[in-house]
Design an enzyme around this catalytic site. Sequence first.
Site, PDB file in Angstrom:
ATOM      1  N   ALA A  75       6.858  71.998   6.598  1.00 52.82           N
ATOM      2  CA  ALA A  75       7.428  71.302   7.754  1.00 52.82           C
ATOM      3  C   ALA A  75       6.658  70.014   7.997  1.00 52.82           C
ATOM      4  O   ALA A  75       5.474  69.907   7.676  1.00 52.82           O
ATOM      5  CB  ALA A  75       7.366  72.196   8.999  1.00 52.82           C
ATOM      6  N   ASP A  76       7.357  69.039   8.566  1.00 54.00           N
ATOM      7  CA  ASP A  76       6.702  67.796   8.957  1.00 54.00           C
ATOM      8  C   ASP A  76       7.425  67.243  10.178  1.00 54.00           C
ATOM      9  O   ASP A  76       8.661  67.259  10.234  1.00 54.00           O
ATOM     10  CB  ASP A  76       6.730  66.771   7.825  1.00 54.00           C
TER      11      ASP A  76
END
Length: 192
Positions: A75-76
């Site tokens: 995730a970012d």
Amino acid sequence: MENRSVHLEKLVLASKSPRRFEILDAVGWPFEAVIADIDESRHTDEDAITYVKRLALGKASVVAEKFLSGLVLGADTVVVVEGEIMGQPHNPAEAKRMLRLLSGRWHDVLTGVALIRVGAGSIVEHATTRVRFGELSENEIDWYVATGEPLDKAGAYGIQGKAALFVEEVDGEYFNIVGLPIRLVYEMSRRI
């Protein structure tokens, strides 16, 4: 009465974010964390959605290479205001500049999410949550930056911490603002 339960398959989380750890712990999702060291530079003319999805998949891919099986989550998160994509500030001056931009405005929090089933494919999605800050005085900005809280957070704030004092309105998933849209992760895990 029928006994129905939710199966949460163990994840390998490609992250060192304590906020992502806390969200997974809160819902009882078993996981182990493995740090994904990738270049997080934005490509020329890359929009925010493409950027966060590419980084999420990049993190998950690097970690997935270390396993023979399993489900890897990458995730970012970034904040976008007035067309500017903001990651984590590099210093207090940059944090203050970001907070001035957020003051009195709506902004978008975008999180790219990638799930890789090692050896069997991947899914990449994103979530967007809109947030409106109240007007911030220079004194409030100075105080908040002095707490140190903004320095490791996209957009220079943590909604789950002291910055909650500044948030007037939220449109979308709260956990996305913290750094992991857990409902989206759950839906994706059922698809993969």
